[in-house]
Design a protein around this motif. Structure first.
Motif, PDB file in Angstrom:
ATOM      1  N   ILE A   5       0.834  -1.183   0.000  1.00 61.38           N
ATOM      2  CA  ILE A   5       0.000   0.000   0.000  1.00 61.38           C
ATOM      3  C   ILE A   5       0.875   1.241   0.000  1.00 61.38           C
ATOM      4  CG2 ILE A   5      -0.216   0.331   2.500  1.00 61.38           C
ATOM      5  CD1 ILE A   5      -3.227   0.821   1.994  1.00 61.38           C
ATOM      6  N   GLN A   7       2.070   4.781   1.137  1.00 66.70           N
ATOM      7  CA  GLN A   7       2.058   5.386   2.461  1.00 66.70           C
ATOM      8  C   GLN A   7       2.542   6.826   2.386  1.00 66.70           C
ATOM      9  OE1 GLN A   7       4.399   3.279   5.341  1.00 66.70           O
ATOM     10  NE2 GLN A   7       4.361   4.931   6.829  1.00 66.70           N
ATOM     11  N   SER A  10       2.966   9.551   8.580  1.00 68.56           N
ATOM     12  CA  SER A  10       1.958   9.274   9.599  1.00 68.56           C
ATOM     13  C   SER A  10       2.588   9.101  10.968  1.00 68.56           C
ATOM     14  CB  SER A  10       1.189   7.998   9.245  1.00 68.56           C
ATOM     15  OG  SER A  10       2.039   6.872   9.336  1.00 68.56           O
ATOM     16  N   TYR A  97      -2.538   6.184   4.177  1.00 67.85           N
ATOM     17  CA  TYR A  97      -2.395   4.932   3.438  1.00 67.85           C
ATOM     18  C   TYR A  97      -3.507   4.833   2.391  1.00 67.85           C
ATOM     19  CZ  TYR A  97       0.288   4.060   7.646  1.00 67.85           C
ATOM     20  OH  TYR A  97       1.174   4.177   8.689  1.00 67.85           O
ATOM     21  N   TRP A  98      -3.136   4.457   1.171  1.00 67.28           N
ATOM     22  CA  TRP A  98      -4.139   4.283   0.132  1.00 67.28           C
ATOM     23  C   TRP A  98      -3.652   3.281  -0.902  1.00 67.28           C
ATOM     24  CZ3 TRP A  98      -2.800   5.710  -4.896  1.00 67.28           C
ATOM     25  CH2 TRP A  98      -1.682   6.555  -5.028  1.00 67.28           C
ATOM     26  N   TYR A  99      -4.639   2.735  -1.613  1.00 68.09           N
ATOM     27  CA  TYR A  99      -4.316   1.723  -2.624  1.00 68.09           C
ATOM     28  C   TYR A  99      -5.377   1.748  -3.723  1.00 68.09           C
ATOM     29  CZ  TYR A  99      -3.136  -2.705  -4.774  1.00 68.09           C
ATOM     30  OH  TYR A  99      -2.772  -3.675  -5.679  1.00 68.09           O
ATOM     31  N   GLU A 121      -2.550   1.548   9.409  1.00 65.92           N
ATOM     32  CA  GLU A 121      -1.625   0.864   8.508  1.00 65.92           C
ATOM     33  C   GLU A 121      -2.000  -0.607   8.371  1.00 65.92           C
ATOM     34  OE1 GLU A 121       2.459   0.975   9.652  1.00 65.92           O
ATOM     35  OE2 GLU A 121       3.138   0.087   7.753  1.00 65.92           O
TER      36      GLU A 121
END
Length: 267
Positions: A5, A7, A10, A97-99, A121
């Motif tokens: 993923i 990031q 953070s 976090y993203w995907y 996460e």
């Protein structure tokens, strides 16, 4: 298929409660009447001046949530003005976090995708092609906790009933080992459908009331969008939000983890 993923920066803190949202954003196009699928169908193929404003309004909504599943996003093509909409929303809503999962690639014309955004996460994130015709997928995130892991699976199911039944059978097997589980997405079917009842019988999941309609956004009469949680997760609040910047309304669910089960949380 396991993937890493993306990031952003953070920090971590502890939490035992999660605010979840599922939203079919129709690639940033706001449809307000059935006839607009024809008269304004070009918005599904070409960028338009309202699109960025719609994305900004959606980003503002997403700021109130911890984990978001997005359907019908574009990952950077002509119709989105070459904007990766999952990345754009993650940045503007402050998700670390993203995907993205691209399910149908039409070159520079369209990149039909699912997206997930998270303030927590994931320890593992995997994407899966669902049974049936190409173009439908699911993203499974696993989160470590102080006890057993939490699985959150987001999906966009097919239009046909037989295909949906095969897809929900596949997903049920995929997530059967999770004690703590959330399923979310655009199921393209309601609570009374054969395939939805099959899913509930196999998983014993719970969710928002069946009279909370999500489609069409201008006069909701069908519940196509769902967030379901396992019995180990207490449903504290469920809601369909009156946020008509798509042909679907977003659905939200707030869950509490069992006592002494804690997630690492990005601040």
């Amino acid at each position: 298929m396991h993937n890493q993923i993306i990031q952003n920066q953070s920090m971590l803190d502890g939490t035992d409660r999660l605010r979840l949202l599922s939203y079919n954003i129709q690639a940033g196009a706001d449809t307000r009447r059935y006839h607009e699928y024809v008269t304004r169908g070009w918005k599904q193929m070409l960028p338009h001046k309202q699109q960025l404003g719609n994305l900004n309004r959606i980003a503002h909504l997403l700021k109130d949530f911890d984990v978001v599943g997005l359907q019908e996003v574009d990952s950077g093509s002509l119709r989105s003005g070459f904007i990766d909409q999952t990345a754009y929303l993650a940045e503007h809503a402050g998700f670390p976090y993203w995907y993205r999962q691209v399910n149908r690639k039409l070159g520079k014309l369209a990149q039909h995708s699912n997206g997930v955004l998270s303030r927590v996460e994931p320890s593992i994130i995997s994407e899966y092609r669902l049974p049936g015709l190409p173009g439908r997928g699911a993203v499974l995130m696993e989160f470590e906790t102080s006890e057993k892991p939490l699985g959150i699976c987001m999906m966009h199911l097919a239009l046909g009933r037989r295909a949906r039944l095969r897809q929900l059978s596949y997903v049920s097997d995929l997530v059967s080992h999770y004690s703590h589980l959330v399923l979310m997405g655009d199921f393209n079917c309601g609570c009374s459908s054969q395939e939805f009842r099959y899913l509930i019988e196999r998983t014993n999941l719970q969710g928002s009331p069946c009279d909370m309609m999500t489609f069409p956004s201008w006069r909701p009469s069908r519940k196509l969008d769902h967030i379901l949680a396992s019995p180990t997760l207490k449903v504290a609040k469920s809601e369909v939000l009156n946020y008509a910047h798509s042909d679907h309304l977003p659905v939200s669910l707030e869950i509490e983890l069992p006592k002494d089960v804690v997630l690492p949380m990005a601040a």
